[in-house]
Design an enzyme around this catalytic site. Sequence first.
Site, PDB file in Angstrom:
ATOM      1  CE  LYS A 167      -4.368   1.563   1.497  1.00  0.00           C
ATOM      2  NZ  LYS A 167      -4.791   1.907   0.153  1.00  0.00           N
ATOM      3  N   GLY A 198       6.091   0.829   6.075  1.00  0.00           N
ATOM      4  CA  GLY A 198       7.016  -0.125   5.456  1.00  0.00           C
ATOM      5  C   GLY A 198       7.192   0.113   3.967  1.00  0.00           C
ATOM      6  CB  CYS A 199       4.752   0.622   1.263  1.00  0.00           C
ATOM      7  SG  CYS A 199       3.927  -0.979   1.439  1.00  0.00           S
ATOM      8  CB  THR A 200       6.988   5.234   3.139  1.00  0.00           C
ATOM      9  OG1 THR A 200       5.604   5.474   2.835  1.00  0.00           O
ATOM     10  CG2 THR A 200       7.765   6.530   2.987  1.00  0.00           C
ATOM     11  CB  ALA A 206       8.848   3.630  -2.110  1.00  0.00           C
TER      12      ALA A 206
END
Length: 154
Positions: free
Chosen positions: A40, A45-47, A50
Site C-alpha cells: 500500500k 514499510g512501503c515508504t 520505496a
Amino acid sequence: MVQLQVGDLAPEFIGKNQQGELIRLSDFAGQKLVLYFYPKDSTPGCTLQACNLRDSYKELKKAGYEVLGISTDNIEMHQQFIEKQRLPYNLICDEDRYIHEQYGTWVEKMLFGRKYWNTARKTFVIDTEGRIEKIIDKVRLTNHAQQILGHKVI
C-alpha cells in the site's frame, strides 16, 4: 496459486502507471527490470522500501536496471505517493489484481487470528531476455537495493 521460479519467463502484463499510461513488461525488452510488489502506498514499510529504491536509483540505473513498483492502489494514490516521496520510477496500478495473480503475489495472510487477502511483498529481478533472474521474498525495507544488486546486507 502461481509459483514462479528463477529461470522462468516473466509473465507478460499490461497496467496503467500513475499518469494513466499503459505499461507492458514487453516495453522493457532487452533491459534488466526490478519489478517490486508492495501492499500500500504511503504506509510506513512501503515508504521505507520505496525511498530506499529512490535513494539507490542512480546506482540501480548504472547497473542497467529499471524499476517498477506494483500495488493495488489507484492512479491518484500513486500520484500522491510519487509526489510526496519524489520517486523517480513508475508505479503500476493493479486494482483488479490481475498482475498480482500472474506473479503469485496476491496471498492470504493472517493478522491477530483474522484471515485476509493482500499483497505479498516480493521482488522479481528480470534479465534482458525476460527471464526471472532473482526472486526476493524476504525484503529488507531499508536495504532493498543492496539485495537487488547482490551486495552483502547485514
